[in-house]
Design an enzyme around this catalytic site. Sequence first.
Site, PDB file in Angstrom:
ATOM      1  N   HIS A  38       0.817  -1.216   0.000  1.00 52.52           N
ATOM      2  CA  HIS A  38       0.000   0.000   0.000  1.00 52.52           C
ATOM      3  C   HIS A  38       0.850   1.266   0.000  1.00 52.52           C
ATOM      4  O   HIS A  38       1.967   1.280   0.526  1.00 52.52           O
ATOM      5  CB  HIS A  38      -0.905   0.031   1.239  1.00 52.52           C
ATOM      6  CG  HIS A  38      -2.226  -0.628   1.032  1.00 52.52           C
ATOM      7  ND1 HIS A  38      -3.422   0.018   1.249  1.00 52.52           N
ATOM      8  CD2 HIS A  38      -2.539  -1.870   0.614  1.00 52.52           C
ATOM      9  CE1 HIS A  38      -4.418  -0.807   0.986  1.00 52.52           C
ATOM     10  NE2 HIS A  38      -3.912  -1.967   0.598  1.00 52.52           N
ATOM     11  N   GLU A 107      -6.084  -0.779  -6.333  1.00 54.10           N
ATOM     12  CA  GLU A 107      -7.081   0.117  -5.758  1.00 54.10           C
ATOM     13  C   GLU A 107      -6.687   1.565  -6.041  1.00 54.10           C
ATOM     14  O   GLU A 107      -5.499   1.917  -5.980  1.00 54.10           O
ATOM     15  CB  GLU A 107      -7.187  -0.068  -4.229  1.00 54.10           C
ATOM     16  CG  GLU A 107      -7.577  -1.448  -3.789  1.00 54.10           C
ATOM     17  CD  GLU A 107      -6.385  -2.203  -3.217  1.00 54.10           C
ATOM     18  OE1 GLU A 107      -5.280  -1.624  -3.105  1.00 54.10           O
ATOM     19  OE2 GLU A 107      -6.553  -3.396  -2.901  1.00 54.10           O
TER      20      GLU A 107
END
Length: 321
Positions: A38, A107
């Site tokens: 992330h 994402e």
Amino acid sequence: MVRIGYTMMTEQAGARELVEQVVRAEQAGFDFSVTSDHYFPWLESQGHAPYAWSVLGAAALATERIPLMTYVTCPTTRYHPAVVAQKAATLQNLSQGRFRLGLGSGERLNEHVVGGGWPAAHVRLDMLEEAVGIIRSLLEGGNVNHHGAHFDVENARLFDLPDTPPPIGIAVSGDHSCEIAGHLADVLVATEPDPDLISAFERHGGAGKPKVGQLPVCYDTDRDAAIARAHDQFRWFGGGWPVNSELPGPAAFESATRFVRPEDVAASIPCGDDVESVVEAVRAFTDAGFTEVALVQIGGDHQEPFTDWAEKELLPALREL
């Protein structure tokens, strides 16, 4: 027998802590580990986002036995697939063959930072399919030139190839992604115990391949404290892939989950110290056809008591499945 994994969740701990935690997970007897990749945490309360590949490199040298896996890396936007191939080859060498490359379509939360916009879901899957082809070609050796719909590769070659290329996992959430994974992946990756995903993956060529799921848990001897922590840090989890892949940052996840109640989280995430509740949640994955399940202990500051509990009580119970 289902294999039980440990999650190094980069959103909730710093780099050094993550490495220390996976060393302890190896000692506790977990069968494998996975690592999120992330740029942002889901929620501000999680508070971290170190570079996953640096963490993995350190973990490869700090551990001896436990397999490592990205869960998952997006090889299309923030990273070019040629660079992902080089990183994967390096990790496979550092870990002496213990690495699996988990890939997904990404994402917006993480990929928007390079300023290239956020394509529609079907475009992202087309990009993923093309990227996997580039990565496999580079891991097979030789010079690679590629001029495709989404990527260009100019005379690329990996000079430090591992003896065995790392297996490639692909994250799935629907029939199209299952078709891509069935054709191209060595491993299925998913976060829901959905038997339809397994059947679609197998129908498209994935029969007999490993299938890895992921389950959040929140261990604490005080169940109310566990529920409060799960609500504070993990209430985004129930949003589902169509929502979670589109939101742009932690503030958006704060807004999207403002009406999620602690009891809603407790209904979907095992909280407390009841071994049987975790066993039943894992059983949902095995009944669906998953062969491996990676557990996520919620709370970066609560890993040590979780791994102690897992070693003494939880893992022996899960071995019975």
